[in-house]
Design an enzyme around this catalytic site. Structure first.
Site, PDB file in Angstrom:
ATOM      1  N   ASP A  84       3.362  29.819 -31.750  1.00 39.59           N
ATOM      2  CA  ASP A  84       3.838  29.085 -32.921  1.00 39.59           C
ATOM      3  C   ASP A  84       5.360  29.166 -33.101  1.00 39.59           C
ATOM      4  O   ASP A  84       6.041  28.157 -33.091  1.00 39.59           O
ATOM      5  CB  ASP A  84       3.118  29.585 -34.183  1.00 39.59           C
ATOM      6  CG  ASP A  84       3.098  28.542 -35.304  1.00 39.59           C
ATOM      7  OD1 ASP A  84       3.648  27.433 -35.120  1.00 39.59           O
ATOM      8  OD2 ASP A  84       2.527  28.833 -36.374  1.00 39.59           O
ATOM      9  N   HIS A 103      -1.431  19.922 -37.644  1.00 41.07           N
ATOM     10  CA  HIS A 103      -1.346  21.123 -38.477  1.00 41.07           C
ATOM     11  C   HIS A 103      -2.342  20.897 -39.615  1.00 41.07           C
ATOM     12  O   HIS A 103      -2.110  20.042 -40.477  1.00 41.07           O
ATOM     13  CB  HIS A 103       0.055  21.284 -39.064  1.00 41.07           C
ATOM     14  CG  HIS A 103       1.039  21.898 -38.119  1.00 41.07           C
ATOM     15  ND1 HIS A 103       1.475  21.268 -36.986  1.00 41.07           N
ATOM     16  CD2 HIS A 103       1.683  23.098 -38.166  1.00 41.07           C
ATOM     17  CE1 HIS A 103       2.347  22.076 -36.356  1.00 41.07           C
ATOM     18  NE2 HIS A 103       2.487  23.180 -37.045  1.00 41.07           N
ATOM     19  N   GLN A 161       6.955  16.942 -40.386  1.00 34.05           N
ATOM     20  CA  GLN A 161       6.970  18.199 -41.149  1.00 34.05           C
ATOM     21  C   GLN A 161       6.910  17.989 -42.668  1.00 34.05           C
ATOM     22  O   GLN A 161       6.272  18.737 -43.398  1.00 34.05           O
ATOM     23  CB  GLN A 161       8.241  18.985 -40.794  1.00 34.05           C
ATOM     24  CG  GLN A 161       8.518  20.232 -41.618  1.00 34.05           C
ATOM     25  CD  GLN A 161       7.691  21.415 -41.179  1.00 34.05           C
ATOM     26  OE1 GLN A 161       7.943  22.009 -40.140  1.00 34.05           O
ATOM     27  NE2 GLN A 161       6.683  21.766 -41.962  1.00 34.05           N
ATOM     28  N   TRP A 176       9.932  30.800 -39.858  1.00 33.14           N
ATOM     29  CA  TRP A 176       8.564  31.225 -40.154  1.00 33.14           C
ATOM     30  C   TRP A 176       8.203  32.553 -39.512  1.00 33.14           C
ATOM     31  O   TRP A 176       7.173  33.135 -39.831  1.00 33.14           O
ATOM     32  CB  TRP A 176       7.570  30.136 -39.700  1.00 33.14           C
ATOM     33  CG  TRP A 176       7.784  28.874 -40.461  1.00 33.14           C
ATOM     34  CD1 TRP A 176       7.255  28.571 -41.692  1.00 33.14           C
ATOM     35  CD2 TRP A 176       8.620  27.758 -40.088  1.00 33.14           C
ATOM     36  NE1 TRP A 176       7.709  27.340 -42.097  1.00 33.14           N
ATOM     37  CE2 TRP A 176       8.533  26.814 -41.141  1.00 33.14           C
ATOM     38  CE3 TRP A 176       9.398  27.473 -38.980  1.00 33.14           C
ATOM     39  CZ2 TRP A 176       9.231  25.600 -41.106  1.00 33.14           C
ATOM     40  CZ3 TRP A 176      10.086  26.269 -38.946  1.00 33.14           C
ATOM     41  CH2 TRP A 176       9.995  25.344 -39.997  1.00 33.14           C
ATOM     42  N   HIS A 206       7.002  25.658 -31.729  1.00 30.81           N
ATOM     43  CA  HIS A 206       8.025  24.826 -32.396  1.00 30.81           C
ATOM     44  C   HIS A 206       9.364  25.069 -31.707  1.00 30.81           C
ATOM     45  O   HIS A 206      10.137  25.940 -32.101  1.00 30.81           O
ATOM     46  CB  HIS A 206       8.104  25.155 -33.887  1.00 30.81           C
ATOM     47  CG  HIS A 206       6.877  24.753 -34.637  1.00 30.81           C
ATOM     48  ND1 HIS A 206       6.768  23.553 -35.306  1.00 30.81           N
ATOM     49  CD2 HIS A 206       5.685  25.361 -34.776  1.00 30.81           C
ATOM     50  CE1 HIS A 206       5.562  23.456 -35.846  1.00 30.81           C
ATOM     51  NE2 HIS A 206       4.887  24.544 -35.537  1.00 30.81           N
TER      52      HIS A 206
HETATM   53 FE   FE2 Z   1       2.947  25.259 -36.316  1.00 32.69          FE
END
Ligand code: FE2
Length: 423
Positions: free
Chosen positions: A310, A211, A153, A316, A59
């Site tokens: 990721d 995802h 998202q 995250w 990302h």
């Molecule tokens: Fe992801």
């Protein structure tokens, strides 16, 4: 006169060390001994030389966004991460996103990562991140293959603007169709989003990366719909299911039905060990689930599996330097894949397997391949994983674009000095 010769390289699959000659950006010969001269020679005696590391799940729009922020993801959950990103999104500008992405890509290159598939959030009316990353993709094209995924998202159906924004992002030049069925309001909406997204990818001749089922809920079974829609829309081999963490918690009987269906659809799988070990199992007390998809079983079923990083320093994941050896190292532990062949297969999961997912042309160390490679301070893949080997030379199109000095420690005894390099 060649542009570059790498001498005496250890190459996986070759019994004896090989010379690799490069000319005009391509590998032109691989042989025990190559006669002739080159503008530059690299002595790789005793060193593993590999095609570059590939991160097929990243990302880039959010990366480094938590550097210097006082607020962090305190619960460590996916949902708090999404909320936090929602707060940060309005502050983003094209310049800020570019600056962070370019900084991260310096790290990537130094770590030998020369191909990245990045999701880019399209649930922003200005499409700021899309604009920024398209510019970064062009600017960095001589150094890194950056492939962008249009990622809704906030949900393709749940976000009222996502469908329109998806079309806009693809028209602007984003490469791959993304989705997030487990974030739609219902299972039915999740399946409907996959139906629409597969039709879109099929009609436009694009790859897909979803995802999928990033959840500890064993009943999150969108992968089933993904497989069915992949086959129905003629996308076999062109679709990746990212995360698939719910498979960890599914009933074994159901998984025994699912695996052959995934193989039939030639679905590619991307597991993200660093991030999902942190995010999953957060509602558990003890025992705590690891929450990673079933990589060993997927590979045994003949399914192409890659590992992704990721996130780096974003809502995250609070750590990371974009080191794919660190990703595979964590995978060895968390996936219980410590057999020698299993460790070698996880090295492939950060090199050849994600290259296949991204459909990179000319990837490898054969004559005719692109002259992209990494010289590691290790003799073979397992040693490289064990010591997270320094990337001594990173070569792109026959030119050295990054170097790291050999790492060596010195231990001082009263009567002698011992050099230590951990190999
Ligand atoms: Fe992801």
């Amino acid at each position: 006169m060649f542009d570059l010769i790498v001498r005496q390289a250890n190459i996986v699959g070759k019994q004896l060390p090989q010379d690799i000659a490069c000319q005009q950006g391509k590998i032109v010969a691989v042989a025990l001994r190559i006669e002739g001269e080159a503008q530059r020679e690299i002595d790789a005696t005793g060193r593993l030389v590999t095609p570059p590391f590939v991160d097929s799940h990243f990302h880039m729009d959010a990366t480094l966004s938590m550097l210097g922020q006082s607020r962090q993801n305190e619960s460590g959950t996916l949902l708090e991460g999404i909320t936090l990103w929602g707060e940060l999104k309005p502050e983003q500008t094209v310049e800020k996103v570019k600056e962070r992405a370019l900084k991260l890509m310096n790290w990537s290159i130094a770590r030998g990562v020369l191909a990245i598939r990045s999701h880019v959030d399209i649930c922003d009316p200005e499409l700021t991140a899309v604009q920024a990353l398209l510019e970064v993709r062009e600017q960095m094209r001589p150094y890194v293959d950056l492939q962008l995924v249009a990622f809704p998202q906030d949900g393709y159906l749940r976000d009222p603007k996502a469908r329109e924004n998806m079309a806009r992002a693809l028209a602007m030049g984003v490469d791959v169709v993304g989705g997030i069925p487990h974030f739609e309001r219902t299972m039915a909406d999740g399946a409907e989003s996959l139906r629409q997204l597969c039709e879109l990818a099929s009609k436009r001749g694009l790859l897909m990366d979803i995802h999928c089922d990033e959840s500890d809920d064993p009943h999150s079974r969108h992968v089933e719909a993904l497989v069915a829609e992949t086959v129905r829309t003629g996308l076999k081999g062109r679709v990746a299911g990212s995360h698939l963490t719910s498979m960890h918690s599914m009933d074994n009987y159901y998984v025994s039905k699912l695996l052959p269906l995934m193989a039939e659809a030639e679905l590619n799988i991307i597991c993200n060990p660093l991030v999902n070990l942190l995010l999953q199992g957060r509602h558990d007390t003890y025992p705590k689930r690891r929450g990673l998809t079933r990589v060993k079983e997927l590979m045994a079923a003949g399914i192409n599996v890659a590992l992704g990083h990721d996130d780096v320093l974003d809502p995250w994941y609070p750590l990371g330097t974009h080191d794919m050896l660190e990703v595979a190292h964590m995978g060895i532990h968390a996936l219980h894949m410590s057999g020698r062949q299993e460790m070698e297969s996880l090295f492939n999961a950060v090199t050849y397997n994600p290259a296949k997912i991204m459909q990179l042309e000319g990837y490898g160390l054969e004559p005719g391949c692109r002259a992209d490679m990494v010289v590691l301070q290790a003799s073979d893949p397992v040693q490289a994983l064990r010591v997270k080997a320094p990337r001594l030379k990173v070569v792109r199109a026959g030119k050295v674009i990054a170097e790291t000095p050999e790492v060596k420690s010195h231990v001082y005894f009263d009567d002698k000095v011992v050099d230590v390099d951990f190999t």
